[in-house]
Design a protein around this motif. Structure first.
Motif, mmCIF file in Angstrom:
data_model
loop_
_atom_site.group_PDB
_atom_site.id
_atom_site.type_symbol
_atom_site.label_atom_id
_atom_site.label_comp_id
_atom_site.label_asym_id
_atom_site.label_seq_id
_atom_site.Cartn_x
_atom_site.Cartn_y
_atom_site.Cartn_z
ATOM 1 N N LEU A 123 0.940 -1.194 -0.043
ATOM 2 C CA LEU A 123 0.047 0.001 -0.185
ATOM 3 C C LEU A 123 0.888 1.220 0.058
ATOM 4 O O LEU A 123 1.846 1.253 0.792
ATOM 5 C CB LEU A 123 -0.806 0.034 1.291
ATOM 6 C CG LEU A 123 -1.916 1.135 1.431
ATOM 7 C CD1 LEU A 123 -2.870 0.856 0.214
ATOM 8 C CD2 LEU A 123 -2.388 0.897 2.566
ATOM 9 N N ARG A 124 0.739 2.322 -0.897
ATOM 10 C CA ARG A 124 1.500 3.438 -0.814
ATOM 11 C C ARG A 124 0.664 4.827 -0.784
ATOM 12 O O ARG A 124 -0.578 4.669 -1.151
ATOM 13 C CB ARG A 124 2.209 3.486 -2.453
ATOM 14 C CG ARG A 124 3.073 1.963 -2.300
ATOM 15 C CD ARG A 124 4.099 2.255 -3.698
ATOM 16 N NE ARG A 124 4.843 0.970 -3.786
ATOM 17 C CZ ARG A 124 5.856 0.789 -4.619
ATOM 18 N NH1 ARG A 124 6.039 1.848 -5.750
ATOM 19 N NH2 ARG A 124 6.817 -0.079 -4.521
ATOM 20 N N LEU A 125 1.332 5.763 -0.826
ATOM 21 C CA LEU A 125 0.636 7.108 -1.115
ATOM 22 C C LEU A 125 -0.488 7.303 0.037
ATOM 23 O O LEU A 125 -0.470 7.115 1.116
ATOM 24 C CB LEU A 125 0.174 7.260 -2.364
ATOM 25 C CG LEU A 125 1.503 7.205 -3.389
ATOM 26 C CD1 LEU A 125 1.231 7.419 -4.807
ATOM 27 C CD2 LEU A 125 2.638 8.137 -3.104
ATOM 28 N N GLN A 126 -1.517 7.869 -0.154
ATOM 29 C CA GLN A 126 -2.704 8.206 0.443
ATOM 30 C C GLN A 126 -3.830 6.931 0.282
ATOM 31 O O GLN A 126 -3.686 6.069 -0.328
ATOM 32 C CB GLN A 126 -3.352 9.242 -0.036
ATOM 33 C CG GLN A 126 -2.644 10.754 0.063
ATOM 34 C CD GLN A 126 -2.366 11.076 1.384
ATOM 35 O OE1 GLN A 126 -1.244 10.867 2.005
ATOM 36 N NE2 GLN A 126 -3.105 11.689 2.143
ATOM 37 N N LEU A 127 -4.491 7.001 1.619
ATOM 38 C CA LEU A 127 -5.320 5.946 1.586
ATOM 39 C C LEU A 127 -6.810 6.461 0.696
ATOM 40 O O LEU A 127 -6.977 7.626 0.512
ATOM 41 C CB LEU A 127 -6.153 5.763 3.165
ATOM 42 C CG LEU A 127 -4.767 5.836 3.973
ATOM 43 C CD1 LEU A 127 -5.266 5.548 5.390
ATOM 44 C CD2 LEU A 127 -3.915 4.445 3.605
ATOM 45 N N PRO A 128 -7.695 5.582 0.440
ATOM 46 C CA PRO A 128 -8.868 5.791 -0.336
ATOM 47 C C PRO A 128 -9.702 7.327 0.280
ATOM 48 O O PRO A 128 -9.678 7.098 1.664
ATOM 49 C CB PRO A 128 -9.814 4.605 -0.188
ATOM 50 C CG PRO A 128 -8.590 3.698 0.035
ATOM 51 C CD PRO A 128 -7.519 4.168 0.931
ATOM 52 N N PRO A 129 -10.200 7.888 -0.477
ATOM 53 C CA PRO A 129 -10.905 9.304 0.194
ATOM 54 C C PRO A 129 -12.185 8.879 0.951
ATOM 55 O O PRO A 129 -12.681 7.652 0.786
ATOM 56 C CB PRO A 129 -11.063 9.953 -0.981
ATOM 57 C CG PRO A 129 -11.137 9.019 -2.002
ATOM 58 C CD PRO A 129 -10.431 7.776 -2.059
ATOM 59 N N ASN A 130 -12.879 9.831 1.395
ATOM 60 C CA ASN A 130 -14.286 9.627 1.987
ATOM 61 C C ASN A 130 -14.421 8.621 3.068
ATOM 62 O O ASN A 130 -15.366 8.317 3.563
ATOM 63 C CB ASN A 130 -15.116 9.404 1.030
ATOM 64 C CG ASN A 130 -15.123 10.152 -0.078
ATOM 65 O OD1 ASN A 130 -14.969 11.395 0.189
ATOM 66 N ND2 ASN A 130 -15.369 9.826 -1.375
ATOM 67 N N ASN A 131 -12.969 8.492 4.020
ATOM 68 C CA ASN A 131 -13.259 7.683 4.961
ATOM 69 C C ASN A 131 -13.730 6.152 4.659
ATOM 70 O O ASN A 131 -14.368 5.646 5.643
ATOM 71 C CB ASN A 131 -13.968 8.385 6.406
ATOM 72 C CG ASN A 131 -13.030 9.253 6.844
ATOM 73 O OD1 ASN A 131 -11.758 9.307 6.814
ATOM 74 N ND2 ASN A 131 -13.560 10.122 7.678
ATOM 75 N N ALA A 132 -13.416 5.697 3.564
ATOM 76 C CA ALA A 132 -13.822 4.446 3.333
ATOM 77 C C ALA A 132 -13.438 3.489 3.979
ATOM 78 O O ALA A 132 -12.212 3.626 4.249
ATOM 79 C CB ALA A 132 -13.637 4.209 1.682
ATOM 80 N N ASP A 133 -13.929 2.333 4.307
ATOM 81 C CA ASP A 133 -13.449 1.219 5.273
ATOM 82 C C ASP A 133 -12.340 0.590 4.255
ATOM 83 O O ASP A 133 -12.601 0.445 3.177
ATOM 84 C CB ASP A 133 -14.573 0.270 5.603
ATOM 85 C CG ASP A 133 -15.512 0.674 6.781
ATOM 86 O OD1 ASP A 133 -14.954 2.108 7.242
ATOM 87 O OD2 ASP A 133 -16.504 0.380 6.972
ATOM 88 N N MET A 134 -11.450 0.235 4.986
ATOM 89 C CA MET A 134 -10.437 -0.754 4.279
ATOM 90 C C MET A 134 -10.100 -1.981 4.680
ATOM 91 O O MET A 134 -10.154 -2.376 6.126
ATOM 92 C CB MET A 134 -9.062 0.299 4.320
ATOM 93 C CG MET A 134 -8.972 1.398 3.441
ATOM 94 S SD MET A 134 -7.450 2.363 3.731
ATOM 95 C CE MET A 134 -6.263 0.753 3.022
ATOM 96 N N HIS A 135 -9.525 -2.870 3.720
ATOM 97 C CA HIS A 135 -8.859 -4.181 4.359
ATOM 98 C C HIS A 135 -7.529 -4.220 4.028
ATOM 99 O O HIS A 135 -7.137 -4.107 2.983
ATOM 100 C CB HIS A 135 -9.835 -5.388 3.706
ATOM 101 C CG HIS A 135 -11.251 -5.299 3.782
ATOM 102 N ND1 HIS A 135 -11.540 -6.417 4.630
ATOM 103 C CD2 HIS A 135 -12.153 -4.919 3.639
ATOM 104 C CE1 HIS A 135 -13.031 -6.330 4.998
ATOM 105 N NE2 HIS A 135 -13.490 -5.189 4.280
ATOM 106 N N VAL A 136 -6.551 -4.395 4.982
ATOM 107 C CA VAL A 136 -5.175 -4.539 5.026
ATOM 108 C C VAL A 136 -4.701 -5.825 5.273
ATOM 109 O O VAL A 136 -5.150 -6.536 6.196
ATOM 110 C CB VAL A 136 -4.694 -3.324 5.836
ATOM 111 C CG1 VAL A 136 -3.150 -3.430 5.942
ATOM 112 C CG2 VAL A 136 -5.301 -1.947 5.270
ATOM 113 N N ILE A 137 -3.558 -6.381 4.648
ATOM 114 C CA ILE A 137 -2.858 -7.450 5.147
ATOM 115 C C ILE A 137 -1.536 -7.183 5.376
ATOM 116 O O ILE A 137 -0.957 -6.336 4.812
ATOM 117 C CB ILE A 137 -3.179 -8.625 3.819
ATOM 118 C CG1 ILE A 137 -4.442 -9.130 3.546
ATOM 119 C CG2 ILE A 137 -2.184 -9.669 4.272
ATOM 120 C CD1 ILE A 137 -4.607 -9.717 2.630
ATOM 121 N N LEU A 138 -1.099 -7.611 6.698
ATOM 122 C CA LEU A 138 0.197 -7.467 7.166
ATOM 123 C C LEU A 138 1.225 -8.352 6.708
ATOM 124 O O LEU A 138 1.147 -9.494 7.006
ATOM 125 C CB LEU A 138 0.178 -7.030 8.619
ATOM 126 C CG LEU A 138 -0.733 -6.066 9.083
ATOM 127 C CD1 LEU A 138 -0.639 -5.901 10.741
ATOM 128 C CD2 LEU A 138 -0.716 -4.654 8.563
#
Length: 506
Positions: A474-489
């Protein structure tokens, strides 16, 4: 020590719902979900001259003792190894564990003042056992253990169990579906013995009394969850959910005190039904059980809740040591209410509630207990006057200037995350996973927050491509509008992390 004095042998269950087991190598101890094996049984030996100490001897293999060593589990980390070891004369201190009660659970302190700890997270931490201190609030539960008495050990007959646990009701026994009888576990039945109840009350007296202050002068309360939503009684007069509308009558719960206990309450909805911890699973295969509105013919422990203070919040514990929990995430979890134990660090706050007193019970020699001052709002724009927790007091000036029924502003986005295995595979990715609320916008800020949440160093934040299903950093900014996100570490040191580096993707 009543956890152990009533049992010749026990099983210890961690906050991850796994049992402490002695491995086949007759040296290692670890966690396992299989509690029916001999490996999970530990013979209790009381320590002469030390009323609060025990030794635990494995019922498996050669019968080694649970031993706290001074060997580091991992170099550079704080936790030390816990192993099985043969008895060595003159070294008794290594095998002794001080049993410290914490509500319906127990902490076991080693000779050096550290606690027996069930670790979570990624390998090599996953399923490991160390003795250590909880260094963050998210690991406080890692040192708490449920104690289950074992019935089928030699010289420990069914008759002795029945005599020592004669106060347990048949209904509670049946509910266990043949599992080992729990003395004071998360599934322990209601204890009707005066001695047992007095022990529970006295051991929790300081903590429970302060928590009861939230309810003592209350005729009716509202309960607000970590998600800024109120506990609501659904109009089907059965379900219980969360909703942002705090001015609705369905958000009002009337408080009843249980006469024989000083730290137990019942909560009744506007439909005259009790908040009930049922035995029905919320979803098949998941741990949480349904919370309902019911009106049982006989009031039993399922409608009783023990308030436990946690800072400016309250946890509501069932008599089976599970907690009223406000779930977040995706449907069907979103807005649901269950009773459960937080299995993951990200859900610890889901069992915390703010208490807002909306109707005061007048306690006076000249006024009956049924009389009260009703502070129900007279118009939509007037919020109920209330006695608030510390969190409400700090917000009082703001709250008095807004409509109670107006939904609060968004507190950021919800982050759902899993931790990948060494090869980049994700276990149970179709399950909700860990979650927390995040108000930032940058990847670096999110990375810091995840490091805080997990305690992991050297993480790569990845997302799964919707096009080919592969993981990419994942790079740069997160998706706009405070949309929920699924991240894998992904750990940088893992095989998959090194592959990403070789491909020049980092």
């Amino acid at each position: 020590m009543e956890f152990f004095k009533q049992a010749k042998a026990v099983k210890l269950r961690s906050h991850l719902d796994k049992y402490l087991v002695a491995d086949d190598d007759q040296k290692t101890v670890r966690q396992s979900r299989n509690g029916s094996t001999r490996k999970a049984k530990w013979v209790v030996e009381l320590v002469e001259g030390k009323s609060d100490c025990v030794k635990l001897k494995s019922f498996h293999g050669h019968g080694g003792y649970l031993t706290a060593t001074d060997m580091a589990f991992l170099l550079g980390m704080t936790g030390n190894k816990v192993i099985q070891a043969d008895y060595e004369k003159g070294m008794d201190w290594k095998y002794e564990w001080e049993a410290i009660r914490d509500g319906f659970q127990v902490k076991l302190r080693s000779w050096c003042g550290k606690y027996l700890r069930a670790n979570g997270g990624t390998p090599p931490w996953r399923n490991s056992i160390t003795h250590d201190d909880p260094h963050t609030s998210s690991t406080l539960n890692w040192i708490l253990w449920d104690v289950e008495a074992v019935e089928d050990i030699e010289s420990y007959t069914a008759e002795s169990i029945l005599s020592s646990l004669s106060s347990v009701s048949d209904e509670a026994l049946d509910s266990e579906m043949g599992s080992p009888m729990s003395v004071f576990s998360t599934k322990s039945p209601r204890l009707n013995s005066n001695f047992q109840d007095s022990q529970i009350i006295s051991s929790n007296k300081f903590r429970s009394t302060t928590a009861m202050d939230f309810f003592y002068n209350a005729k009716a309360v509202r309960l607000r969850s970590h998600h800024n939503k109120y506990l609501h009684a659904d109009d089907d007069e059965e379900a219980v959910t969360q909703d942002r509308n705090g001015s609705s009558n369905t958000a009002r719960w009337f408080v009843e005190f249980v006469p024989e206990f000083e730290n137990i309450i019942r909560l009744k909805s506007c439909y005259g039904k009790y908040l009930t911890a049922s035995n029905q699973p919320f979803l098949l295969g998941m741990t949480g059980r349904k919370v309902l509105q019911t009106l049982p013919r006989r009031l039993d422990s399922s409608v009783e809740w023990e308030p436990i203070r946690e800072g400016n919040h309250v946890k509501l514990k069932t008599r089976y040591a599970q907690f009223l929990r406000a779930n977040g995430g995706l449907p069907p979890w979103r807005n649901s209410i269950t009773h459960d134990i937080p299995q993951r660090t990200a859900t610890q706050e889901w069992i915390l509630w703010d208490v807002d007193v909306v109707e005061i019970l007048v306690r006076s020699p000249h006024v009956s207990h049924s009389d009260s001052l009703d502070f129900k709002p007279k118009s939509p724009s007037a919020p109920p006057i209330s006695i608030k927790s510390g969190r409400f007091l700090r917000q009082e000036s703001r709250d008095l200037n807004v409509n109670v029924s107006s939904p609060p502003k968004s507190d950021g986005r919800t982050i759902y995350y899993h931790v990948a295995e060494d090869n980049g595979e994700v276990e149970d990715e179709d399950v909700q996973g860990y979650t927390f609320s995040f108000k930032g916008h940058g990847v670096e800020e999110l990375s810091r927050k995840l490091k805080e949440e997990t305690g992991l160093e050297g993480m790569i934040l990845c997302t799964r491509s919707p096009l080919n299903g592969k993981l990419y950093p994942l790079r740069l900014q997160l998706p706009p509008n405070n949309a929920d996100m699924h991240v894998i570490l992904v750990l940088e040191s893992s095989t998959f992390g090194q592959d990403l580096a070789k491909q020049g993707l980092l």
